[in-house]
Design a protein around this motif. Structure first.
Motif, mmCIF file in Angstrom:
data_model
loop_
_atom_site.group_PDB
_atom_site.id
_atom_site.type_symbol
_atom_site.label_atom_id
_atom_site.label_comp_id
_atom_site.label_asym_id
_atom_site.label_seq_id
_atom_site.Cartn_x
_atom_site.Cartn_y
_atom_site.Cartn_z
ATOM 1 N N LYS A 17 43.016 53.385 9.409
ATOM 2 C CA LYS A 17 43.658 52.706 10.539
ATOM 3 C C LYS A 17 43.995 51.285 10.125
ATOM 4 O O LYS A 17 43.101 50.510 9.761
ATOM 5 C CB LYS A 17 42.766 52.677 11.772
ATOM 6 C CG LYS A 17 43.459 52.096 12.995
ATOM 7 C CD LYS A 17 42.591 52.207 14.236
ATOM 8 C CE LYS A 17 43.326 51.707 15.477
ATOM 9 N NZ LYS A 17 42.513 51.853 16.709
ATOM 10 N N SER A 19 45.530 47.510 10.887
ATOM 11 C CA SER A 19 45.623 46.555 11.985
ATOM 12 C C SER A 19 46.493 45.383 11.559
ATOM 13 O O SER A 19 46.550 45.039 10.377
ATOM 14 C CB SER A 19 44.238 46.042 12.368
ATOM 15 O OG SER A 19 43.385 47.085 12.772
ATOM 16 N N MET A 76 47.824 42.391 18.800
ATOM 17 C CA MET A 76 47.523 43.320 17.721
ATOM 18 C C MET A 76 48.472 44.507 17.784
ATOM 19 O O MET A 76 48.896 44.943 18.847
ATOM 20 C CB MET A 76 46.099 43.852 17.850
ATOM 21 C CG MET A 76 44.994 42.824 17.797
ATOM 22 S SD MET A 76 44.682 42.239 16.120
ATOM 23 C CE MET A 76 44.045 43.723 15.353
ATOM 24 N N TYR A 78 48.611 48.434 15.683
ATOM 25 C CA TYR A 78 47.809 49.312 14.839
ATOM 26 C C TYR A 78 48.652 50.477 14.315
ATOM 27 O O TYR A 78 49.670 50.842 14.905
ATOM 28 C CB TYR A 78 46.642 49.892 15.643
ATOM 29 C CG TYR A 78 45.795 48.876 16.329
ATOM 30 C CD1 TYR A 78 45.989 48.558 17.680
ATOM 31 C CD2 TYR A 78 44.776 48.212 15.647
ATOM 32 C CE1 TYR A 78 45.213 47.625 18.318
ATOM 33 C CE2 TYR A 78 43.985 47.270 16.283
ATOM 34 C CZ TYR A 78 44.203 46.982 17.619
ATOM 35 O OH TYR A 78 43.418 46.053 18.252
#
Length: 118
Positions: A17, A19, A76, A78
């Motif tokens: 993942k 970010s 943010m 992702y």
């Protein structure tokens, strides 16, 4: 400025993942995207998401495996990457805020390396 994290080395079939965090508040009002670039290849748009989140786009090569999401309050974005393949190996870059004159992204991160081994 944009700063990516979460890259690394993983075996094929694994997950990562990514970010990306922004420093400017305008980030929340912008379309965001993830690109990737491999040696000898052109930079490829992997996925994008509008500021409201009501529209997402994916490259055909990652559809069904990658998911883009965002948290505008935290500035943010992702990229959840599942079922990784060796051909996903690349530097992944975060981009945000389209310049209306050039229709290109104005803000870019430095990138984070993703390496998928067989």
């Amino acid at each position: 400025q944009l700063v990516e994290s979460g890259g690394g080395s993983v075996q094929a079939g694994g997950s990562l993942k990514l970010s990306c965090v922004a420093s400017e508040s305008r980030f929340s009002r912008c379309t965001k995207a993830w690109y990737r670039q491999s040696p000898g290849k052109e930079r490829e748009l992997v996925s994008s998401i509008t500021s409201s989140g009501d529209s997402t786009r994916y490259a055909d090569s990652v559809k069904g495996r990658f998911t883009i999401s965002q948290d505008n309050a935290q500035k943010m974005v992702y990229l959840q990457m599942n079922s990784l393949k060796t051909e996903d190996t690349a530097v992944y870059l975060c981009a945000a805020c389209i310049n209306p004159l050039t229709q290109t992204f104005r803000d870019w991160g430095q990138g984070t390396q993703v390496t998928v081994s067989s």
